[in-house]
Write a protein that holds these residues in place. Structure first.
Motif, PDB file in Angstrom:
ATOM      1  N   THR A   1      -6.916  -7.669  -3.551  1.00 45.00           N
ATOM      2  CA  THR A   1      -7.226  -6.235  -3.649  1.00 45.00           C
ATOM      3  C   THR A   1      -8.684  -5.939  -3.291  1.00 45.00           C
TER       4      THR A   1
ATOM      5  N   THR B   1      -4.602  -1.583  -2.346  1.00 48.07           N
ATOM      6  CA  THR B   1      -3.305  -2.262  -2.348  1.00 48.07           C
ATOM      7  C   THR B   1      -2.935  -2.748  -3.740  1.00 48.07           C
ATOM      8  N   LYS B   2      -1.674  -3.146  -3.893  1.00 51.55           N
ATOM      9  CA  LYS B   2      -1.166  -3.715  -5.134  1.00 51.55           C
ATOM     10  C   LYS B   2      -0.368  -4.984  -4.831  1.00 51.55           C
TER      11      LYS B   2
ATOM     12  N   GLU C   1       2.802  -6.851  -5.876  1.00 50.96           N
ATOM     13  CA  GLU C   1       4.034  -6.499  -6.590  1.00 50.96           C
ATOM     14  C   GLU C   1       5.088  -7.586  -6.402  1.00 50.96           C
TER      15      GLU C   1
ATOM     16  N   TYR D   1       0.880  -1.177   0.000  1.00 50.65           N
ATOM     17  CA  TYR D   1       0.000   0.000   0.000  1.00 50.65           C
ATOM     18  C   TYR D   1       0.912   1.219   0.000  1.00 50.65           C
TER      19      TYR D   1
ATOM     20  N   GLU E   1      -4.973 -12.024  -7.293  1.00 50.80           N
ATOM     21  CA  GLU E   1      -4.770 -10.581  -7.162  1.00 50.80           C
ATOM     22  C   GLU E   1      -6.100  -9.868  -6.947  1.00 50.80           C
TER      23      GLU E   1
END
Length: 451
Positions: free
Chosen positions: A442, A448-449, A451, A222, A438
């Protein structure tokens, strides 16, 4: 290595053969050269490497054996070492001593797998003994190998792989952010729900390993920083804000509607207590209020969870806040703080629940002597069970709550766990409906992401 006259009993007296060696190799070479002993010798590390023999119940027995082998080893020093509670014995299945060393650490390394107390583990194992403690077994492994043993203990290895991938990323975040959580004891994380449940190699599942491997090095962030990816079993239909469970707000841990958890195990639950049981629980926690007179909810969050629970008694009152409620009553008893309380009553009680929004706060009413307006005029209705209420924008079904038996309090709740972040059963349902990991992450962790 045991006394013949006390078969099956190991004692704390040992015979040292020879002097102290500077290396394990020297000690082993000397030990293997001893061929005229009545019992097998073994290695000891105690201020250097030593070769000992026996585990005798008395010093007298140790001296007797010692005297008997002097003729075979006339030029070899022999000494008797007595009880020391700080020593640790390593034995094989038959009880034969393989190694002895003092309190501290000892590493067991394996190129493949290692077994401890019937359980199989990857990596290396360190055994430590702390003061006033039993043996502490520490498994040293890579992050990936650790997650192999975590993911299938947190969610079933038979679940859809996208749900397991979401769990793998959340568990990876938790692990990285909580390294050194138990540094005072010489390890990072424990194997229980206090940290994350870890089952070692025996708990691994092929699909879980695949989920870990296919999300390798993926984390949840985040604003570019790793998040505390809290997760729980079942939200009951709506997750919660961080500040309504712990203390501080977190922008990425906000309550979200969770229809995916509805219909899964523990989406609803009931727990019944007698007054006496509650009194005993409070007394055991040092929170006695005497005879319990009343229990009521003072405050709830916007998402329905109880923020303050008031317990009144003959000698005082207590206010339990947030997760303290579950801590006092037991996390497996009060499964979440999203609950209502039905009290001892002589009248029926009903709860109005919105059909379109299961997370809408319920209202409790007394149905005794209630009248409804019909086409023929007012009519008395003993119970509103099965009736439908229209408030101008939506229909609401009225369902009767159970009447609490005399002197009892019934907790009717939703979900299992603190309700923060990802619902594991919700993730399963989302994966079954085609969401990838994902999208699952999320959804539960807003903004959020991966990564």
């Amino acid at each position: 290595f045991r006394d013949n006259d006390t078969a099956g009993i190991q004692g704390p007296n040992h015979i040292q053969i020879g002097n102290v060696f500077s290396s394990k190799q020297e000690a082993e070479n000397f030990m293997y050269s001893l061929t005229k002993l009545p019992e097998d010798p073994y290695l000891v590390y105690e201020n250097g490497w030593r070769v000992w023999m026996g585990a005798y119940t008395t010093q007298a027995k140790a001296k007797e054996v010692c005297d008997s082998i002097r003729t075979a080893l006339p030029n070899t020093p022999l000494n008797i070492f007595s009880q020391d509670q700080k020593r640790i014995q390593v034995v094989d299945k038959s009880g034969k001593i393989l190694l002895m060393y003092p309190t501290g650490s000892y590493y067991f390394k394996s190129k493949n797998l290692i077994q401890i107390d019937g359980k199989t583990f990857r990596g290396d194992v360190m055994i430590r003994r702390y003061a006033d403690s039993d043996l502490t077994v520490i498994n040293q492994i890579s992050l990936t190998e650790y997650l192999y043993g975590v993911v299938p203990k947190e969610v079933s290895g038979s679940w859809p792989i996208e749900a397991q991938k979401a769990q793998a990323v959340a568990a990876r975040n938790y692990t990285i952010l909580n390294l050194n959580k138990h540094a005072q004891h010489g390890f990072d994380l424990c194997a229980s729900t206090h940290c994350q449940v870890y089952g070692g190699y025996d708990s691994e599942h092929p699909t879980s390993r695949k989920a870990v491997d296919e999300t390798k090095d993926r984390v949840l962030t985040y604003n570019g920083k790793l998040i505390n990816a809290f997760y729980h079993s079942n939200s009951g239909g709506h997750t919660e804000n961080a500040e309504n469970v712990w203390t501080y707000p977190l922008d990425y841990i906000k309550g979200v509607p969770d229809p995916y958890s509805i219909g899964a195990p523990n989406d609803t639950w009931t727990m019944t207590y007698t007054k006496q049981e509650i009194e005993q629980i409070l007394a055991s926690q040092g929170l006695s209020v005497g005879e319990v007179k009343d229990i009521s909810i003072l405050e709830t969050s916007q998402n329905g969870r109880v923020l303050k629970l008031l317990i009144k008694g003959s000698t005082g009152e207590r206010i339990l806040e947030k997760e303290k409620i579950r801590s006092v009553f037991g996390y497996n008893n009060i499964k979440s703080t999203w609950f209502e309380i039905v009290k001892d009553s002589n009248t029926g009680q009903s709860s109005m629940n919105a059909l379109s929004d299961p997370s809408m706060e319920s209202k409790t009413i007394d149905t005794k002597n209630k009248y409804v307006l019909t086409a023929s005029g007012l009519a008395e209705k003993g119970s509103l069970e099965g009736s439908v209420l229209f408030n101008g924008s939506e229909y609401m079904e009225i369902t009767d709550l159970p009447i609490a038996p005399s002197g009892k309090y019934v907790f009717n709740g939703r979900g299992w766990g603190h309700g923060l972040g990802m619902s594991q059963w919700g993730a399963k349902k989302m994966a079954e409906e085609g969401f990838d990991y994902e999208q699952i992450l999320t959804y539960y962790y807003r903004g959020t992401k991966v990564e």
